[in-house]
Write a protein that holds these residues in place. Structure first.
Motif, PDB file in Angstrom:
ATOM      1  N   ASP A  37       0.836  -1.208   0.000  1.00  0.00           N
ATOM      2  CA  ASP A  37       0.000   0.000   0.000  1.00  0.00           C
ATOM      3  C   ASP A  37       0.868   1.253   0.000  1.00  0.00           C
ATOM      4  O   ASP A  37       0.607   2.204  -0.744  1.00  0.00           O
ATOM      5  CB  ASP A  37      -0.929   0.010   1.213  1.00  0.00           C
ATOM      6  CG  ASP A  37      -2.043  -1.002   1.111  1.00  0.00           C
ATOM      7  OD1 ASP A  37      -2.322  -1.491  -0.014  1.00  0.00           O
ATOM      8  OD2 ASP A  37      -2.642  -1.312   2.165  1.00  0.00           O
ATOM      9  N   PHE A  38       1.897   1.250   0.837  1.00  0.00           N
ATOM     10  CA  PHE A  38       2.811   2.394   0.896  1.00  0.00           C
ATOM     11  C   PHE A  38       3.471   2.625  -0.463  1.00  0.00           C
ATOM     12  O   PHE A  38       3.535   3.748  -0.959  1.00  0.00           O
ATOM     13  CB  PHE A  38       3.874   2.151   1.979  1.00  0.00           C
ATOM     14  CG  PHE A  38       5.019   3.114   1.926  1.00  0.00           C
ATOM     15  CD1 PHE A  38       4.879   4.411   2.403  1.00  0.00           C
ATOM     16  CD2 PHE A  38       6.236   2.734   1.379  1.00  0.00           C
ATOM     17  CE1 PHE A  38       5.936   5.308   2.351  1.00  0.00           C
ATOM     18  CE2 PHE A  38       7.291   3.624   1.315  1.00  0.00           C
ATOM     19  CZ  PHE A  38       7.144   4.913   1.798  1.00  0.00           C
ATOM     20  N   ALA A  39       3.952   1.543  -1.080  1.00  0.00           N
ATOM     21  CA  ALA A  39       4.626   1.660  -2.375  1.00  0.00           C
ATOM     22  C   ALA A  39       3.664   2.179  -3.441  1.00  0.00           C
ATOM     23  O   ALA A  39       4.046   2.997  -4.287  1.00  0.00           O
ATOM     24  CB  ALA A  39       5.215   0.315  -2.784  1.00  0.00           C
ATOM     25  N   ARG A  41       1.003   4.097  -2.960  1.00  0.00           N
ATOM     26  CA  ARG A  41       0.753   5.527  -2.719  1.00  0.00           C
ATOM     27  C   ARG A  41       1.950   6.369  -3.178  1.00  0.00           C
ATOM     28  O   ARG A  41       1.781   7.417  -3.801  1.00  0.00           O
ATOM     29  CB  ARG A  41       0.465   5.780  -1.243  1.00  0.00           C
ATOM     30  CG  ARG A  41      -0.901   5.314  -0.805  1.00  0.00           C
ATOM     31  CD  ARG A  41      -1.256   5.833   0.584  1.00  0.00           C
ATOM     32  NE  ARG A  41      -0.231   5.575   1.589  1.00  0.00           N
ATOM     33  CZ  ARG A  41      -0.154   4.459   2.318  1.00  0.00           C
ATOM     34  NH1 ARG A  41      -1.039   3.493   2.154  1.00  0.00           N
ATOM     35  NH2 ARG A  41       0.805   4.303   3.212  1.00  0.00           N
ATOM     36  N   ARG A  42       3.137   5.881  -2.888  1.00  0.00           N
ATOM     37  CA  ARG A  42       4.346   6.620  -3.276  1.00  0.00           C
ATOM     38  C   ARG A  42       4.479   6.684  -4.796  1.00  0.00           C
ATOM     39  O   ARG A  42       4.831   7.730  -5.355  1.00  0.00           O
ATOM     40  CB  ARG A  42       5.561   5.943  -2.661  1.00  0.00           C
ATOM     41  CG  ARG A  42       6.816   6.710  -2.861  1.00  0.00           C
ATOM     42  CD  ARG A  42       7.933   6.149  -2.044  1.00  0.00           C
ATOM     43  NE  ARG A  42       9.154   6.895  -2.327  1.00  0.00           N
ATOM     44  CZ  ARG A  42      10.265   6.764  -1.670  1.00  0.00           C
ATOM     45  NH1 ARG A  42      10.340   5.910  -0.679  1.00  0.00           N
ATOM     46  NH2 ARG A  42      11.322   7.455  -1.983  1.00  0.00           N
ATOM     47  N   ALA A  43       4.170   5.594  -5.476  1.00  0.00           N
ATOM     48  CA  ALA A  43       4.233   5.579  -6.935  1.00  0.00           C
ATOM     49  C   ALA A  43       3.204   6.538  -7.529  1.00  0.00           C
ATOM     50  O   ALA A  43       3.491   7.242  -8.507  1.00  0.00           O
ATOM     51  CB  ALA A  43       4.002   4.163  -7.456  1.00  0.00           C
ATOM     52  N   ARG A  45       2.033   9.256  -6.118  1.00  0.00           N
ATOM     53  CA  ARG A  45       2.535  10.619  -5.917  1.00  0.00           C
ATOM     54  C   ARG A  45       3.649  10.946  -6.919  1.00  0.00           C
ATOM     55  O   ARG A  45       3.722  12.063  -7.439  1.00  0.00           O
ATOM     56  CB  ARG A  45       3.048  10.804  -4.491  1.00  0.00           C
ATOM     57  CG  ARG A  45       1.948  10.993  -3.484  1.00  0.00           C
ATOM     58  CD  ARG A  45       2.490  11.503  -2.145  1.00  0.00           C
ATOM     59  NE  ARG A  45       3.531  10.640  -1.603  1.00  0.00           N
ATOM     60  CZ  ARG A  45       3.335   9.700  -0.680  1.00  0.00           C
ATOM     61  NH1 ARG A  45       2.136   9.511  -0.183  1.00  0.00           N
ATOM     62  NH2 ARG A  45       4.341   8.974  -0.240  1.00  0.00           N
ATOM     63  N   ALA A  46       4.491   9.975  -7.198  1.00  0.00           N
ATOM     64  CA  ALA A  46       5.586  10.199  -8.153  1.00  0.00           C
ATOM     65  C   ALA A  46       5.027  10.432  -9.556  1.00  0.00           C
ATOM     66  O   ALA A  46       5.518  11.304 -10.292  1.00  0.00           O
ATOM     67  CB  ALA A  46       6.530   9.002  -8.154  1.00  0.00           C
ATOM     68  N   ARG A  47       3.994   9.678  -9.928  1.00  0.00           N
ATOM     69  CA  ARG A  47       3.370   9.883 -11.245  1.00  0.00           C
ATOM     70  C   ARG A  47       2.733  11.264 -11.330  1.00  0.00           C
ATOM     71  O   ARG A  47       2.833  11.940 -12.345  1.00  0.00           O
ATOM     72  CB  ARG A  47       2.322   8.808 -11.523  1.00  0.00           C
ATOM     73  CG  ARG A  47       2.909   7.481 -11.948  1.00  0.00           C
ATOM     74  CD  ARG A  47       1.858   6.535 -12.470  1.00  0.00           C
ATOM     75  NE  ARG A  47       0.826   6.244 -11.482  1.00  0.00           N
ATOM     76  CZ  ARG A  47       0.891   5.259 -10.604  1.00  0.00           C
ATOM     77  NH1 ARG A  47       1.937   4.455 -10.569  1.00  0.00           N
ATOM     78  NH2 ARG A  47      -0.083   5.045  -9.730  1.00  0.00           N
ATOM     79  N   GLU A  48       2.083  11.686 -10.246  1.00  0.00           N
ATOM     80  CA  GLU A  48       1.458  13.022 -10.243  1.00  0.00           C
ATOM     81  C   GLU A  48       2.514  14.105 -10.385  1.00  0.00           C
ATOM     82  O   GLU A  48       2.325  15.084 -11.107  1.00  0.00           O
ATOM     83  CB  GLU A  48       0.672  13.219  -8.945  1.00  0.00           C
ATOM     84  CG  GLU A  48      -0.579  12.406  -8.838  1.00  0.00           C
ATOM     85  CD  GLU A  48      -1.211  12.494  -7.468  1.00  0.00           C
ATOM     86  OE1 GLU A  48      -0.740  13.312  -6.637  1.00  0.00           O
ATOM     87  OE2 GLU A  48      -2.179  11.754  -7.224  1.00  0.00           O
TER      88      GLU A  48
END
Length: 52
Positions: A37-39, A41-43, A45-48
């Motif tokens: 789940d953390f990964a 969410r982080r991915a 955010r990185a795409r955004e």
């Protein structure tokens, strides 16, 4: 009598070991799910951030 008691205790110990292993597998599964789940969410955010 002593042999029966020893067999009984041995069976109880094996059962406890199986239960402990199952509990550890469950906890490990939960841990990996939280990490996934953390990964995710982080991915996201990185795409955004890359889209800007």
């Amino acid at each position: 009598m002593n042999e029966a008691l020893a067999r009984s205790r041995s069976r109880e110990a094996e059962q406890a070991a199986r239960e402990h292993a199952i509990a550890r597998q469950l906890l490990a599964g939960r841990r990996w799910a939280r990490l996934a789940d953390f990964a995710a969410r982080r991915a996201a955010r990185a795409r955004e951030g890359a889209a800007r």
